[in-house]
Structures are given as C-alpha cells and as structure tokens.
Design an enzyme around this catalytic site. Structure first.
Site, short mmCIF file in Angstrom:
data_model
loop_
_atom_site.label_atom_id
_atom_site.label_comp_id
_atom_site.label_asym_id
_atom_site.label_seq_id
_atom_site.Cartn_x
_atom_site.Cartn_y
_atom_site.Cartn_z
N ARG A 102 104.21 46.50 133.77
CA ARG A 102 102.67 47.16 133.32
C ARG A 102 102.91 48.44 133.83
O ARG A 102 101.96 49.40 133.33
CB ARG A 102 101.62 46.26 134.36
CG ARG A 102 101.37 45.01 133.61
CD ARG A 102 100.30 44.08 134.53
NE ARG A 102 100.81 43.72 135.69
CZ ARG A 102 100.18 43.18 136.65
NH1 ARG A 102 99.02 42.96 136.29
NH2 ARG A 102 100.37 42.57 137.76
N GLN A 103 103.68 49.02 134.70
CA GLN A 103 103.78 50.45 134.77
C GLN A 103 104.73 51.11 133.84
O GLN A 103 105.82 51.38 134.15
CB GLN A 103 104.28 50.78 136.37
CG GLN A 103 103.30 50.26 137.34
CD GLN A 103 103.69 50.31 138.73
OE1 GLN A 103 103.84 51.36 139.24
NE2 GLN A 103 104.26 49.20 139.44
N ASP B 194 96.04 36.21 126.91
CA ASP B 194 96.58 37.33 127.47
C ASP B 194 97.99 37.22 127.71
O ASP B 194 98.56 36.01 127.73
CB ASP B 194 96.07 37.29 128.66
CG ASP B 194 95.87 38.82 129.30
OD1 ASP B 194 96.68 39.75 128.84
OD2 ASP B 194 95.06 39.49 130.28
N LYS C 288 88.10 46.65 128.28
CA LYS C 288 88.45 46.57 129.67
C LYS C 288 88.63 47.83 130.41
O LYS C 288 88.99 48.72 129.71
CB LYS C 288 89.30 45.52 130.06
CG LYS C 288 89.88 45.38 131.45
CD LYS C 288 91.11 44.44 131.52
CE LYS C 288 92.19 45.25 131.45
NZ LYS C 288 93.52 44.05 131.91
N HIS D 290 105.10 42.80 128.39
CA HIS D 290 103.69 43.27 128.54
C HIS D 290 103.48 44.02 127.20
O HIS D 290 102.33 44.06 126.79
CB HIS D 290 103.52 43.80 129.94
CG HIS D 290 102.33 44.68 129.90
ND1 HIS D 290 101.14 44.15 129.82
CD2 HIS D 290 101.99 45.99 130.05
CE1 HIS D 290 100.18 44.67 129.93
NE2 HIS D 290 100.60 45.83 130.12
C1 R5P Z 1 97.07 43.88 131.35
O1 R5P Z 1 97.13 44.94 130.50
C2 R5P Z 1 97.68 42.70 131.29
O2 R5P Z 1 97.72 42.15 129.70
C3 R5P Z 1 96.82 41.54 132.03
O3 R5P Z 1 95.62 41.36 131.39
C4 R5P Z 1 96.61 41.81 133.58
O4 R5P Z 1 97.93 42.29 133.66
C5 R5P Z 1 96.24 40.69 134.40
O5 R5P Z 1 96.22 40.88 135.44
P1 R5P Z 1 94.96 40.69 136.35
O6 R5P Z 1 94.87 39.01 136.41
O7 R5P Z 1 95.47 40.96 137.83
O8 R5P Z 1 93.68 40.98 135.99
#
Ligand code: R5P
Length: 309
Positions: free
Chosen positions: A95-96, A217, A191, A129
C-alpha cells in the site's frame, strides 16, 4: 531442468500443502527454524541442483515471513537451483506504493528490490494492491486474480438487484470487471484516509437504494474501509450488504467489529491463514487450484494469461 520442487515457508503452510496436493507432489524436505538467538536457520534436505524451485510464502507481518523468504532464496541460489520462483500469494507492504507525502518510503519497491537481490528469478503473486507494482520488480512478475473463485461463489448465490461497490477509486477497474461478469450495477465510494487506520466516506457515486450490495476490495485490514462503506450504503437505503476481498489481513478489532456490523457475509480467500472461529461471518475460499495450475504452466512454459479469459 531437473523437475519441479515446492518449498514452503512458515507463513501459510496449509495453502502450500493444498498447492502440493493439487500438483500431486510432496513439499520439499527442509529445516526452517530458529537458532537460540532467534535468527532464522534454513537447510534444504533434498538435492535441488538444476531444479525449477517454487518457494511459497506470503509476506504478511511479522517481518520474519519476509526474512524467511529472502533466506530461502539465498539457500536455493547457493544450492544451485536452476530457477527460483517466489510464489507470494499476499504481497505485503504494497500500500505504500508512491510518495504521497513528504518523507515517506515506497515500501512496495523496497520489498521488490529485496526479493530481486536475494536470488529470486521470478515472482508469482495474487491481486496486488495496485497492478503497477509488477513493474517494481526487475524480474518477471505474474499477478494472478482470485476472481474466478470469488465470482463462482457469488454467482451461485443468485443475488437479485445486485450492485458491486468499489470502496475506493483504486478498486474501480476490478469492480467494473466483476459487475460485467455478474450482470450487476457498479457504484463507487469516494473514500478519504484521515489517519493510518481510519477512513471516511466522502460520497457515493451511483444509486444503491433498494439494491443488494457486494463491496469488493483487495484486502481487509483494520476493516475501517469496509465498515464505513457498509454503514454509508445502509444509510442510503441498500437492502443488504456483504463483502468480498482477496486477502484476509484482519488486524486489530476487525473481526469483532465485523461481527457487530450488519454485514451479512464476508468472503475472503486463503492467501493468508485465517481461522473462521475468530469471525464466523467470514467464508474462506480456496485459491490453491489457481496457484497450482499457474505453477504447472510456468514450469511447462504454457500460457498463464489464458487461465483468466
Ligand atoms: C486501500 O486502498 C485498500 O484497497 C483497502 O481498501 C484497504 O487497505 C483496507 O484497509 P482497512 O481495512 O484498514 O481499511
């Protein structure tokens, strides 16, 4: 090449065993434990000279999992394996993947560099991701999709008035692909991440009133993204909300919060180990078949992409 061998790290042994069973082979005999001071000790107890080796290891925290993978790469390199493929069902630190603030790292690139220099010749992963992380590796990287398994499960439910919801803009492409295959509508949540494990819903694009929703997701970590999206969709009149994500990271209170929520079901896969007793709303689907078939195709130089048409 002298055949194929599968080596399992400790991160997801049960998935590795399922992949081996699908391929009709046994996992390679190795020692993978700790010295007295905690350092990782690896030893391969079979000859792998000239062999096509596939190391199966997700890199979820603790960092020991990543370190085991790097050490296994070095072990196989020094044991003269012909080719070393890292099968990383869940690629962490993804994610980073860009410098979105001053003075932050790009860990997705750092981990790719570590995998490269430790001796891997190629990588096989699932639902990265972001797809462009493939290009962070200087070796071949195949990014597989859990979609065939997830779609089959959702199709069997024959959900009426179905809308697939992407909980952020990054997931729209996958959301659209699911909606098309399920003959469903698509909606998008706008979001904003306010703090490291906190998200806010700014807006919802698309009409969700009276619809049965599947939020799609790549992963569920703290559950904040999912639960905030679900809450907002309910406020906007959704008839029911369930969720579907490839990687069950489930950190902190995610399980407890999901159990308290009105989500009817949460579908995930076994890219990471998950004990459903922790959260009976979670249904774990098996992706070992996809990974095994891809390993077979890579080993025999057959097309991988045709698996997903
Ligand atoms: C973010 O861009 C990912 O696609 C997920 O939505 C996110 O990493 C989910 O993380 P969390 O459950 O901590 O919100």
């Amino acid at each position: 090449m002298n055949g194929l061998k599968l080596i399992a790290g400790n991160s997801n042994r049960s998935l590795a065993e399922k992949i081996a069973a699908n391929l009709g082979v046994s996992l390679c005999e190795i020692d993978l434990d700790r010295f007295g001071d905690g350092e990782i000790r690896a030893k391969i107890n079979e000859n792998i000279r000239g062999v096509d080796v596939f190391i199966i290891q997700s890199t979820n925290p603790p960092a020991e999992n990543l370190m085991e993978l790097l050490i296994l790469n070095d072990t196989c390199f020094r044991a003269s394996a012909e080719r070393i493929t890292n099968v990383i069902p869940y690629y962490s630190y993804a994610r980073q993947d860009r410098k979105d603030q001053p003075r932050v790292p790009i860990t997705a690139k750092l981990v790719a560099k570590l995998v490269d220099v430790s001796g891997a010749n190629r990588v096989l992963t699932m639902d990265l991701h972001s797809a462009q992380i493939q290009g962070f590796f200087d070796i071949q990287a195949d990014n597989l999709f859990a979609a065939p398994v997830l779609l089959d499960y959702i199709k069997e439910k024959r959900i009426k008035d179905l809308t697939i919801v992407s909980p952020d803009v990054g997931g729209v492409k996958m959301g659209r692909a699911f909606a098309k295959r399920l003959n469903a509508e698509l909606a998008i949540v706008d979001k904003r991440r306010s703090e490291k494990d906190k998200t806010e819903v700014m807006n919802v694009i698309g009409d969700v009133s009276g619809r049965n929703i599947v939020i799609l997701d790549d992963m569920i970590s703290s559950g904040s993204t999912l639960l905030h999206a679900a809450g907002e969709l309910e406020r906007r009149g959704a008839s029911s909300v369930m969720a579907c994500a490839t990687h069950p990271v489930f950190s902190g209170d995610a399980c407890a919060n999901i159990m308290k929520s009105s989500l009817s079901e949460v579908i995930v896969t076994n890219t990471l180990p998950f004990d459903t007793n922790r959260c009976p709303k979670v249904k774990v689907l098996d992706v070992s078949g996809i990974l095994a078939e891809t390993i077979h195709r890579i080993h025999s130089n057959e097309s991988v992409s045709t698996l997903f048409v």
